[in-house]
Design a protein around this motif. Sequence first.
Motif, short mmCIF file in Angstrom:
data_model
loop_
_atom_site.label_atom_id
_atom_site.label_comp_id
_atom_site.label_asym_id
_atom_site.label_seq_id
_atom_site.Cartn_x
_atom_site.Cartn_y
_atom_site.Cartn_z
N GLN A 168 -25.90 -25.89 -67.76
CA GLN A 168 -26.86 -26.91 -67.37
C GLN A 168 -27.23 -26.79 -65.89
OE1 GLN A 168 -24.43 -27.40 -69.44
NE2 GLN A 168 -25.06 -28.77 -71.10
N GLY A 169 -26.21 -26.44 -65.10
CA GLY A 169 -26.44 -26.29 -63.66
C GLY A 169 -27.42 -25.18 -63.36
N VAL A 170 -27.26 -24.05 -64.05
CA VAL A 170 -28.17 -22.92 -63.85
C VAL A 170 -29.59 -23.35 -64.17
CG1 VAL A 170 -28.79 -20.62 -64.63
CG2 VAL A 170 -26.39 -21.22 -64.33
N LEU A 171 -29.75 -24.04 -65.29
CA LEU A 171 -31.09 -24.49 -65.69
C LEU A 171 -31.66 -25.47 -64.68
CD1 LEU A 171 -31.10 -25.10 -69.55
CD2 LEU A 171 -32.38 -23.42 -68.20
N ALA A 172 -30.82 -26.45 -64.28
CA ALA A 172 -31.30 -27.47 -63.34
C ALA A 172 -31.70 -26.83 -62.00
CB ALA A 172 -30.23 -28.53 -63.12
N ALA A 173 -30.85 -25.93 -61.51
CA ALA A 173 -31.13 -25.29 -60.21
C ALA A 173 -32.43 -24.50 -60.30
CB ALA A 173 -29.97 -24.38 -59.82
N ILE A 175 -34.49 -24.39 -47.58
CA ILE A 175 -34.23 -25.59 -48.37
C ILE A 175 -33.98 -25.18 -49.82
CG2 ILE A 175 -35.16 -27.83 -49.08
CD1 ILE A 175 -37.09 -27.61 -46.72
N ALA A 176 -34.79 -24.24 -50.31
CA ALA A 176 -34.67 -23.82 -51.71
C ALA A 176 -33.27 -23.28 -51.97
CB ALA A 176 -35.72 -22.75 -52.01
N PHE A 177 -32.78 -22.50 -51.04
CA PHE A 177 -31.45 -21.90 -51.16
C PHE A 177 -30.37 -22.97 -51.28
CE2 PHE A 177 -28.35 -18.61 -49.74
CZ PHE A 177 -28.80 -17.62 -50.60
N LEU A 178 -30.46 -23.95 -50.37
CA LEU A 178 -29.50 -25.04 -50.34
C LEU A 178 -29.54 -25.82 -51.65
CD1 LEU A 178 -27.66 -26.15 -48.02
CD2 LEU A 178 -29.35 -27.98 -47.80
N MET A 179 -30.79 -26.15 -52.06
CA MET A 179 -30.97 -26.92 -53.30
C MET A 179 -30.38 -26.18 -54.48
SD MET A 179 -34.74 -28.63 -53.23
CE MET A 179 -34.99 -28.35 -54.96
N PHE A 180 -30.66 -24.88 -54.52
CA PHE A 180 -30.20 -24.07 -55.63
C PHE A 180 -28.69 -24.21 -55.80
CE2 PHE A 180 -28.88 -20.04 -57.56
CZ PHE A 180 -29.72 -20.02 -58.67
N PHE A 181 -27.95 -24.05 -54.72
CA PHE A 181 -26.49 -24.09 -54.83
C PHE A 181 -25.96 -25.49 -55.10
CE2 PHE A 181 -26.96 -19.93 -52.99
CZ PHE A 181 -26.10 -19.23 -53.82
N LEU A 182 -26.64 -26.51 -54.53
CA LEU A 182 -26.21 -27.87 -54.80
C LEU A 182 -26.32 -28.17 -56.29
CD1 LEU A 182 -27.59 -30.04 -51.86
CD2 LEU A 182 -25.22 -29.59 -52.51
N TYR A 183 -27.47 -27.85 -56.87
CA TYR A 183 -27.66 -28.13 -58.30
C TYR A 183 -26.75 -27.26 -59.16
CZ TYR A 183 -31.46 -31.41 -58.01
OH TYR A 183 -32.19 -32.53 -57.79
N LEU A 184 -26.57 -26.04 -58.70
CA LEU A 184 -25.78 -25.07 -59.48
C LEU A 184 -24.37 -25.60 -59.70
CD1 LEU A 184 -26.46 -22.34 -60.65
CD2 LEU A 184 -25.48 -21.27 -58.64
N PHE A 185 -23.78 -26.18 -58.67
CA PHE A 185 -22.36 -26.53 -58.76
C PHE A 185 -22.08 -28.01 -58.98
CE2 PHE A 185 -22.31 -22.53 -56.37
CZ PHE A 185 -21.57 -21.79 -57.27
N THR A 186 -23.14 -28.84 -58.94
CA THR A 186 -22.87 -30.27 -59.07
C THR A 186 -23.34 -30.84 -60.40
OG1 THR A 186 -24.93 -30.82 -57.97
CG2 THR A 186 -22.97 -30.68 -56.58
N THR A 187 -24.03 -30.01 -61.21
CA THR A 187 -24.51 -30.52 -62.48
C THR A 187 -23.38 -30.46 -63.51
OG1 THR A 187 -26.61 -29.52 -61.90
CG2 THR A 187 -26.40 -30.38 -64.13
N PRO A 188 -23.03 -31.59 -64.09
CA PRO A 188 -21.96 -31.58 -65.09
C PRO A 188 -22.45 -30.94 -66.39
CG PRO A 188 -22.90 -33.77 -64.88
CD PRO A 188 -23.60 -32.92 -63.89
N GLY A 189 -21.50 -30.44 -67.17
CA GLY A 189 -21.87 -29.81 -68.43
C GLY A 189 -20.82 -28.81 -68.86
N GLU A 190 -21.16 -27.98 -69.83
CA GLU A 190 -20.20 -26.98 -70.32
C GLU A 190 -19.98 -25.92 -69.25
OE1 GLU A 190 -21.13 -25.18 -74.20
OE2 GLU A 190 -22.40 -26.97 -74.44
#
Lengths: 261, 288
Positions: free
Chosen positions: A103-108, A75-90
């Motif tokens: 922002q995605g890196v931080l959020a993930a 689950i952690a793996f899946l979550m990591f990539f979802l947040y990594l690529f779906t968080t808007p930002g610079e």
Amino acid sequence: MKAIPIGMYVPGDSILHRLDPRVKMGVTLVLMTIPFAIHSPWSYLTLSAFIATLVLLAGVPPRTLWRTLRTVFGIAFLMFFLYLFTTPGEPLLAVGPIALTWQGVLAAGGQIYRLCLLVITASLLTFTTSPMQLTHGLEAMLSPLERVRLPVRELAMVLTIALRFVPTLQEEIDKLAKAQRARGADFTGGPLRRARNLVPIFVPIFVSAFRRADELATAMDARGFRSTPHRTRMRRLHLGYRDLLAMLIVLGLVLTLIGLG
Amino acid sequence: MHIRVENLTHIYNQGTPLERTALHEVNLEIEAGERIGLVGPTGSGKSTLVQHLAGLLQPTTGRVLLAGTPIHSKGATARSLRLQVGLAFQYPEDQIFEQSVFREVAFGPRNLGLDETEVKARVHWALEMVGLDPARIGPRMPFTLSGGERRRVALASILAMRPRVLILDEPTAGQDPQGRRALWEKVGQWQQETGMTLIIVSHALEELARLVERVIALRAGRVVADGPTREVLSDARLLRDIGLDVPEPVALLQALRQAGKDVRTDRLLPAEAAAEIASAWGLRRAGA
């Protein structure tokens, strides 16, 4: 048989083991809500330090803790990539429509960290509280619901019996798997084949589980079991100074974290 | 098939608080066609040992060789060797899962990849070996059979694989006296007919004495005695030491010996003991 199953009770005599189960359940709930309410790095640091102290106090072997964490890796793996690529930002890096943002890196990273904290907190409860105490605590905490005619006592009884039979069933499955393997059964291969190959284990397991349930019901009946009159306990729950202290400490923690934001 | 156990140690739950040594440095040599009894108190490691002989457990240290090949190794050779060891756990009827007796007994042979004619022949043979009529009982649902019949179906399902080593863990546990006697006789017949190696775990020392030629005694995971049946089962001190009852004929003869009678004490069966007593008293038994 496998070694201690994941998330299961590790017998011990630590201060956490000796706390009242109701207090532990309440505190666990509070500690599991906190990660969603705090934002500042200082808060995370304080909470992490607090939970690390609890882990040390509980005396849980690091290997056991690691095995528990490993179960949520998927689950952690899946979550990591979802947040990594779906968080808007610079965007840091962009390939077509997919953008990697700071922002995605931080959020993930933050989500994974929260997940780990949650898993550790929850397993601290199950590591230090026997299933018996857990149901006992649950029953006590749900007892107000008896007023609205929820059969709390019966539910607790059912839960206790179910938990009691987990190791028995595990042992039986283990034995059946061996017996069928000795007759050439093969438990490898694709998921569909494996599912079909489990029939020789699950049919006998169901047969014996139903037989056991029948026998247990008869035995309880024969000894006059009824759930309605209040039953006294061999071990009664009572709050001691340790429990009060624990609650005060957690209250202190919550106030500190509110201060830190 | 030759079996060799080398320095076999098995530790359950190693590295956890539940750690327990079930077998400790066990060494054994079993020749093809031997009839062996395995005795010892509960928790002495009998079940662990027989599971190792069938390749169902991974040893902590040491190994088991079947016809010279390590039984735990990967690959088709080791697997086909493992399938030549038939193991009936205690209460083997608990493993029945098929909708008909025929299919239940055919499960093993089918897993061996045999063609249907051979499977059918084996099922018939196996059911006959356990004293059930294939035509009558084959189509029936296993759960409609009696406990004794189900036990025999389960044993047939192992026999149908034509094992060269047959291991039975308490084969008569929970059966009535007649069923027990019949089953013990059958086991002897199977061995005679097929020449397979027979390893029986049992507390029924008298029945063992009739059937096996060699007895291995375990205590706390170690082999404490290994020798001819007559020797091991008449060793009253050893048996008491490992928590087993001394066979009654032996106990009687020992009492007589202590009372000053010149009798041999290694007579395990009632008839043998009677003959021994008769000759000590200078009598001749009627019909003997």
